[in-house]
Scaffold this active site. Structure first.
Site: not given
Lengths: 780, 493
Positions: A248, A326, A358, A360, A527, A729
């Site tokens: 990312e 998160r 994955r 996050f 995401a 995810e």
């Protein structure tokens, strides 16, 4: 794919939505003809780069003698910080804390300090070893256990979530306890490592082929580093050999350096780090120390919880802000906390800057929630599954999250009930008890853990996507969008959506490489949002063209608009049917625009981080898994005997692809919690930087019995693309059932009286040490 | 001795094409050559250390006159070691007409690929398995895939594909099977009894004609790097970028690749691979079977040798402890002089073995344990398969008629700077009744015998505790319990 003439009498198109299509590149994967960046023919004169990594953990550089490097065979150039023409920064969140090349000071062992450019990759690699660098060592900290989450340096502002008065609720609860859990990090181990190839163009232009999940960000970072406008930079990626979040932001460095060198030398430059360098110099999943306090009653009803999620972020912020956010967003998993206080501490450490992976941060939050459940279950002497079920979110009440979003689509009760029945949980629980009584050294354990995962980028502005759809005069379609393909089947799913929209066979839709030149300002493919966002954007593009075609046909054939119907590979206009391709030809002759830029933004979502309130998620995805393990109490070794999974993806766009995501996600999550251990030595060096020392699961680590079911009844409660749900995810935390089954097996050595507090990763060593702890406790 | 002919080129078959190379760097890997020189880019680099399998190719070679195809890691296989072989890459897989090969079609239909990067390697490993065993058991599939990492699929889809390959075609009708005769003849013709010598100075490689020739080559160049399977030396090049010239390749060498049994002693030539050695050893000494299945992956077992595992002197080599426990002897040779020593005496200190310049390990001799004795070996790793030993214990026990310990040999890896015996533990057991009480008492001696290290594989505490517990496991195993005493996925072949 073999192209065939479309069947004009078909009842259904081939390859529309909700059909099980094979990966669009599968035939190329198996024959070795799928092109990854290192497989592309290099332009004549291509140079190769290799990063020079520092050999101190925290230090100022007192001397950097690169003369031997420069005079090594084949070396063309050696770049250092001062050679960055623009800004020496690739911080994705604009905090200016992450240099392309370290300048005078290094903050983790292995930080890139120079970059060798040579005629061959081999020459570049050999030359890097000739650097003579002297350091003045500074004190360093690599382990968050040595830090105070309330006082020590953070890389980005922390977040607090609260609802109700958790402290008071815990204090007033009939029972309470507190503890700490260590949750390890994880290396992505994409099979294709990072790579970038930059090809200089005229003026300020550079085209970069980058193995990235976020081409737009690479474009911006390269433009900053070069000091040129974004419009000079084009970033293209056809496919990655795996990403998992590791591509990312982490590709920026390689792309920036390749671009700088390409412009300096007017030659193409490729940088492909060796696996060890890739693992040392790029970020991983954040490991956490989770401190928890919980108040509950004698029945195991949780009344209040308090969490501190301290994360090892490394030397810079990267994505640590949203990742630790998160974690908090998932500290509830599927449970209603009547009163809750949760805080994050994104801590500065002298380690590589941790990044997206994955889930996050979400899985780390959920693991914390599940530990709390386990603690309460042991405290009140109930099966943890009972405690789980009695603390689930309600459907009409007890449904407010710690961030004040109402859970409107809760289906966890049915998911867990069905899995409990299909996995034969109750009977196997009894069988295992009997087995353990009769088995002195081998003990079995069983656990069923649920998953609820919030879908949307919590940075609201990322929830947008663009697509570009062209219909050519032969009726074939060219599709492009901002999402990237890393194996998850995104390109295929979006193509299915477009085929469905036009009602043409899937093989009439050409999938094309993601490039910033076609669809601009894209969000990362992350995401789990890829098909939700890009599917909708492409659908929107196709609909614009369809609208124009409908208008055109209605006018030309003098029928009302509603009498223009797109049937499989043909269009019914009034009483006649014509081939889709014929309509296109007619439209073209009538000068109808046959290209459209589609766009989508997720509705309803909003988030006020300062207040800790809002609706960060458009919807939730649900699943549950049940695992049984055997452990050897003499060595801590284990095998997974059986896993049952029930997971949902709404009304699936492609069940075959979704099943692959679920199976793969589970195994990857299991690996994270079992054998994948990152280990730093006393000097601050990561010593697990290759597959010889870092152990991801093998085929023989799969559960011996592995039953995976995609629930066929749910559909997205919101109007997502064809009512499907995200699948990237959410299956990852299904691996938690293995950790808890191991914990259950360990607990049997102390007759399930003591919570094993098994930390992750639960390597054989962790399992054996937990057994010894429990044995010691029961001996007292 | 007849004068050896010298040939200055290596010859092999690449897919359907004959290759002869006169310029080969001694450290050039097959993978780099395929990708950079031949632009055959279906074969991928994932780790460059023989662990991930993305670079898997098949190498066909003559073994006792028979053509066998084995999967190997091209990333650590040196080009110079390929003389007289048939290299098969993913580009060479051919189906019927335009169709995909059965292995490929099964992988497509069962959704065995996601990102696709590991896929060519999986296809090649499955191809090797399918040719050997068209209807494999799940355990055989898992074993065949131990050397292939996939990060996307979770393997389930790949295993489903592997089970189904034979429904897409017949292994007996595969092109490689159909061309077997012709290829065998070609390879036989390539074996002209010459020594291959290429390059000079820092770029020199030698492939001796046979074991005697090796002895004379090493006599002249005692400082040469001897490379058998290159599963270790490969990393000296790809990871440490060490200069290894001059290199002498001894894999598949006549006179060094034989395995024989005489009077209850199995002699294994230093060039015999793990796969070849264990196909005999696991039959004659069944307790070695499960260990074999946990050494490296299939590719490494097809390349690596027991001779190399011993010669490199690593404290975590998997074969020395069990061989020491079995009382193995080692033959070393320099020129025409041979000497045979107990294997355990070979390991002097960390990085130091009893090997003189110019001397090479020729063979190891393993006595088959008497029926009445009990022998076991246990390996402990973080991940069960394809992982390097944290601790490994081997036990060889002879009980007297009265149930006391008449003889016991216990050897460990991973617990000291060399493979090492647990003399104190042995002493505490000798002459005592073989009971749990005796074993419990002897377990206290471990702390005196070993002071293990903490590293990335395990802590000192864990090594000490788990190693000690292995004795208890051995005791339980020898007492004929029916209850399970270890977790395993092993299935005897």
């Amino acid at each position: 794919m073999t192209k065939h003439t479309p069947n004009l009498k078909a009842q259904k198109i081939s390859g529309g939505v909700a059909t099980d299509q094979r990966h669009d590149s599968a035939h190329k994967h198996v024959s070795g003809t799928a092109v990854y960046i290192d497989d592309m023919p290099e332009p004549a004169g291509t140079l190769h780069g290799c990063l020079g990594l520092c050999t101190a953990t925290h230090a100022t550089i007192t001397k950097m003698d690169l003369s031997a490097v420069r005079s090594a065979p084949g070396v063309v150039d050696v770049l250092t910080a001062k050679d960055v023409p623009g800004e020496n920064d690739i911080s994705p969140t604009g905090r200016h804390d992450e240099p392309v090349l370290a300048d005078g000071k290094v903050q983790f062992y292995g930080q890139p300090i120079f970059c060798v450019i040579a005629e061959t990759r081999e020459q570049a690699r050999r030359a890097t070893r000739l650097a003579k660098v002297e350091y003045k060592e500074l004190s360093f900290v690599t382990d968050i256990g040595d830090l105070d989450p309330r006082k020590d340096r953070l890389v980005t502002p922390p977040l607090t979530l609260k609802r109700g008065d958790a402290a008071a609720a815990i204090k007033a609860a009939p029972r309470r306890l507190k503890g700490q859990m260590r949750v390890g990090g994880q290396e992505h181990f994409y099979l294709e490592g990072h790579i970038a190839m930059a090809i200089p163009g005229e003026d300020e232009d550079v085209t970069i082929y980058s193995s990235t999940q976020h081409p737009s960000e690479v474009q911006h970072m390269v433009s900053h580093a070069l000091g040129v406008p974004s419009n000079a930079i084009t970033v293209e990626i056809r496919r990655m050999g795996g990403g998992f979040g590791g591509k990312e932001t982490q590709g920026n460095q390689f792309a920036a350096l390749a671009a700088i060198a390409a412009k300096r030398h007017h030659r193409a430059v490729k940088i492909r780090p060796d696996r060890d360098d890739d693992m040392i110099a790029t970020g991983k999943r954040h490991d956490f120390l989770v401190d928890y306090q919980v108040g509950f009653d004698d029945e195991g009803n949780i009344l209040g919880v308090d969490f501190m999620f301290a994360a090892r972020c490394g030397f810079s912020s990267d994505l640590s802000g949203p990742v630790t956010d998160r974690a908090l967003f998932h500290c509830d998993n599927t449970y209603f906390w009547p009163a809750v206080h949760a805080q994050s501490a994104p801590l500065y450490t002298n380690t590589v800057s941790n990044t997206a992976f994955r889930g996050f941060g979400g899985p780390q939050g959920m693991v914390g929630a599940e530990r709390v459940i386990d603690e309460v279950a042991f405290a009140v002497g109930k099966d943890p599954l009972e405690i789980r079920k009695q603390n689930f979110y309600g459907t009409s009440d007890r449904n407010i999250t710690p961030y004040h979003q109402t859970v409107e689509d809760n289906i966890i009760h049915r998911i867990v009930a069905e899995l409990e029945a299909s996995s034969d949980y109750a009977r196997r629980r009894r069988v295992i008890e009997a087995f353990n009584v009769n088995s002195r050294f081998i003990k079995r354990g069983l656990a069923l853990t649920p998953v609820k995962f919030g879908i949307s980028f919590t940075a609201t502005h990322y929830n947008q996507a663009g697509a570009l759809v062209h219909v050519y005069t032969d009726g074939s379609v060219h599709l492009n969008h901002g999402g990237t393909e890393m194996g998850q089947g995104l390109y295929l799913k979006v193509a299915q959506v477009v085929a469905e929209e036009f009602q043409i066979d899937l093989d009439q839709v050409k999938i094309t490489a993601t490039t910033t030149g076609k669809v601009p300002n894209t969000s990362a493919t992350a995401a789990s949002s890829g098909s939700d966002l890009n599917g909708k954007a492409a659908q929107n593009g196709a609909r614009q063209i369809k609208d124009r075609l409908t208008d055109f046909a209605a006018e030309k054939y003098q029928v009302p608009r509603d009498q223009v119907v797109f049937l499989p590979n043909r269009v019914r206009i009034g009483n006649q049917e014509i081939a889709f391709a014929d309509l296109i030809k007619q439209a073209y002759m009538a000068r109808i625009q046959l290209s459209a830029a589609g766009f989508y933004k997720t509705p309803k979502i909003h988030w006020n981080r300062d207040k800790g309130q809002g609706r960060p998620f458009y919807y939730f995805a649900y699943g549950a898994s049940c695992s049984e393990v055997s452990i050897d109490t003499l060595t801590g070794e284990y095998v997974v005997e059986r896993t049952d999974i029930l997971h949902e993806t709404g009304r699936s766009l492609n069940r075959a692809i979704d099943l692959g995501q679920i199976e793969g996600g589970f195994i990857q999550g299991m690996g994270w919690l079992t054998t994948e251990e990152l280990w730093w030595d006393g000097k601050g060096r990561l010593r697990t930087h290759a597959p010889s020392t870092y152990k991801i699961p093998l085929a023989s680590d799969r559960p011996k019995i592995f039953n995976v079911t995609l629930a066929d009844w749910p559909e997205a409660s919101e109007p997502t693309v064809h009512r499907s749900k995200a699948v990237g995810e959410p299956p990852f935390p299904l691996g938690m059932s293995v950790l808890h089954a191991l914990s259950d097996a360990v607990a049997s050595v102390a007759d399930h009286k003591v919570c094993p507090r098994l930390d992750a990763p639960a390597t054989p060593e962790q399992v054996l040490m937990a057994i010894e702890r429990l044995k010691a406790k029961t001996r007292v | 001795m007849a004068k050896i002919k010298i040939r200055n080129e290596i010859r092999f078959i690449l897919n359907g094409e004959d290759v002869a190379l006169t310029a080969v760097a001694p450290d050039e890997t097959l993978l780099d050559w395929l990708r950079l020189n031949r632009t055959l880019r279906g074969t991928k680099e994932g780790c460059a250390e023989g662990d991930c399998g993305a670079c898997t190719v098949l190498v066909g070679r003559l073994s006792a006159g028979r053509l066998v195809y084995e999967c190997v890691n091209a990333c650590i296989r040196f080009l110079g070691s390929l003389d007289g072989t048939h290299v098969v890459t993913v580009e060479h897989l051919r189906g019927d007409g335009e169709k995909l090969h059965p292995v490929q079609q099964a992988m497509v239909d069962f959704h065995g690929s996601q990102c696709g990067f590991c896929t060519p390697g999986f296809v090649m490993s499955l191809y090797a398995l399918w040719m050997r065993s068209p209807e494999p058991s799940d355990a055989a599939i898992e074993k065949a895939l131990q050397g292939n990492l996939c990060r996307c699929t979770g393997y389930e889809a790949i295993v489903r594909a592997a089970r189904a390959i034979s429904s897409y075609g017949k292994a007996a009708k595969d092109p490689l099977a159909a061309e077997r005769k012709a290829i065998t003849a070609k390879l036989k013709a390539m074996k002209d009894g010459s020594r291959v010598e290429i390059g000079s100075g820092k770029q020199r490689l030698v492939v001796p004609a046979n074991a005697d020739d090796l002895a004379s080559v090493l006599d002249k160049e005692p400082g040469a790097t001897v490379v058998a399977g290159s599963t270790d030396v490969g990393l000296w090049v790809t990871k440490h970028m060490r200069d290894i010239s001059p290199v002498v390749f001894i894999g598949n060498l006549d006179g060094l690749s034989t395995i024989s049994e005489d009077k209850g002693v199995i002699s294994i030539g230093a060039g015999v691979t793990y796969s070849e050695a264990f196909s005999i050893l696991a039959k004659r000494i069944p307790a070695l079977g499960p260990l074999f299945d946990r050494i490296g992956g299939e590719q490494v077992r097809n390349m690596g040798t027991i001779g190399g595992n011993i010669a490199n002197g690593s404290p975590i080599g998997d074969t020395p402890p069990p061989l020491i426990a079995l009382g193995a002897q080692l033959t070393l040779r320099r020129s025409k002089k041979r000497r045979t020593i107990p294997l355990e005496n070979f390991f002097i200190a960390y990085g130091k073995q009893d090997r003189q310049p110019g001397e090479f390990v020729e063979a190891v001799h393993v006595p088959v344990p008497a029926k009445a004795t009990k022998f076991a070996v246990y390996k402990i790793t973080k991940r069960r398969d394809e992982d390097i030993t944290a601790a490994l214990g081997a036990f060889h026990l002879t009980l007297a008629k009265d149930g006391t310990v008449a003889d016991i040999c216990i050897a460990y890896g991973g617990m000291a700077a060399t493979p090492q015996r647990a003399f104190g533990v042995e002493k505490a057991l000798l002459g005592k009744p073989w009971t749990e009480a005796t074993v419990e008492a002897a377990m206290a001696e471990y702390a005196k015998d070993f002071t293990p290290l903490t590293d990335m594989r395990a802590s000192a505490e864990y090594r000490a505790l788990a190693a000690k517990n292995l004795l208890l496991r051995f005791f339980v195993e020898t007492t004929g319990t029916k209850a399970p005493f270890q977790v395993s996925r092993y299935e005897a072949a």
